[in-house]
Design a protein around this motif. Structure first.
Motif, mmCIF file in Angstrom:
data_model
loop_
_atom_site.group_PDB
_atom_site.id
_atom_site.type_symbol
_atom_site.label_atom_id
_atom_site.label_comp_id
_atom_site.label_asym_id
_atom_site.label_seq_id
_atom_site.Cartn_x
_atom_site.Cartn_y
_atom_site.Cartn_z
ATOM 1 N N LYS A 194 31.936 97.213 83.621
ATOM 2 C CA LYS A 194 32.452 97.953 84.771
ATOM 3 C C LYS A 194 32.406 97.029 85.990
ATOM 4 O O LYS A 194 31.369 96.463 86.299
ATOM 5 C CB LYS A 194 31.584 99.183 85.022
ATOM 6 N N LYS A 195 33.555 96.884 86.667
ATOM 7 C CA LYS A 195 33.630 96.036 87.860
ATOM 8 C C LYS A 195 33.088 96.774 89.077
ATOM 9 O O LYS A 195 33.488 97.905 89.338
ATOM 10 C CB LYS A 195 35.065 95.619 88.143
ATOM 11 N N THR A 196 32.190 96.118 89.796
ATOM 12 C CA THR A 196 31.634 96.664 91.023
ATOM 13 C C THR A 196 31.264 95.520 91.950
ATOM 14 O O THR A 196 30.546 94.602 91.544
ATOM 15 C CB THR A 196 30.363 97.503 90.736
ATOM 16 N N TYR A 197 31.760 95.582 93.171
ATOM 17 C CA TYR A 197 31.419 94.591 94.205
ATOM 18 C C TYR A 197 31.595 93.141 93.736
ATOM 19 O O TYR A 197 30.757 92.286 93.975
ATOM 20 C CB TYR A 197 29.983 94.793 94.704
ATOM 21 N N GLY A 198 32.669 92.865 93.041
ATOM 22 C CA GLY A 198 32.983 91.504 92.627
ATOM 23 C C GLY A 198 32.237 91.020 91.403
ATOM 24 O O GLY A 198 32.374 89.863 91.011
ATOM 25 N N SER A 199 31.433 91.860 90.785
ATOM 26 C CA SER A 199 30.702 91.505 89.570
ATOM 27 C C SER A 199 31.067 92.492 88.470
ATOM 28 O O SER A 199 31.634 93.547 88.730
ATOM 29 C CB SER A 199 29.196 91.550 89.808
ATOM 30 N N THR A 200 30.706 92.159 87.261
ATOM 31 C CA THR A 200 30.927 93.047 86.128
ATOM 32 C C THR A 200 29.579 93.388 85.510
ATOM 33 O O THR A 200 28.776 92.497 85.246
ATOM 34 C CB THR A 200 31.847 92.396 85.079
#
Length: 151
Positions: A59-65
């Motif tokens: 799940k992508k969140t704030y530029g990270s996975t």
């Protein structure tokens, strides 16, 4: 609960163990205090995790996975640990007047070593003899796994 800090040579299983918060083998299939692994989206690690049945799709969140370990991944980690790693005996140490508090679970080589480990882990400033007098019982919580692999 203290973590099961161990060296896992297989990178895949080390990442699963880390994502779960370094649980002891008897805790892997239950609820762990964490279940995520953060990585960049366009990395070799992310691609490897997406291709594995041991991880969710990410799940992508704030530029990270962020990836989570699946039940199949937990089971595979447990099998790997049971076959390849030394897991020391853990002792349950209870104290007088402890009431409903859970016992301290400590890895050790013997009952007396578990008593001393409890003293070292405690934050009390009592002399050793006084601390030992407050211990109500020391019982085996889980037996060693693969003792022949101990270093």
């Amino acid at each position: 609960m203290r973590k099961f800090n161990t060296r896992i040579d297989d990178r895949h299983f080390q990442e699963i163990h880390h994502a779960l918060g370094c649980p002891w083998p008897d805790e892997i299939m239950g609820e762990t205090y964490r279940n995520y692994f953060c990585t960049g989206d366009d990395t070799e690690i992310a691609e490897r995790m997406r291709a594995s049945p041991h991880w969710t799709g990410g799940k992508k969140t704030y530029g990270s996975t962020y990836f989570s370990v699946t039940d199949e991944g937990r089971s595979a980690l447990l099998d790997y640990i049971l076959k390849n790693l030394h897991v020391p005996t853990r002792y349950a140490v209870t104290y007088k007047g402890q009431g409903d508090y859970p016992p301290s679970l400590l890895p050790a080589k013997s009952h007396s070593a578990a008593r001393y480990a409890a003293y070292l882990q405690s934050e009390c400033e009592w002399p050793l003899v006084e601390f030992m007098a407050e211990i109500a019982s020391v019982k085996i919580h889980s037996r060693a796994i693969n003792p022949h692999l101990s270093s």
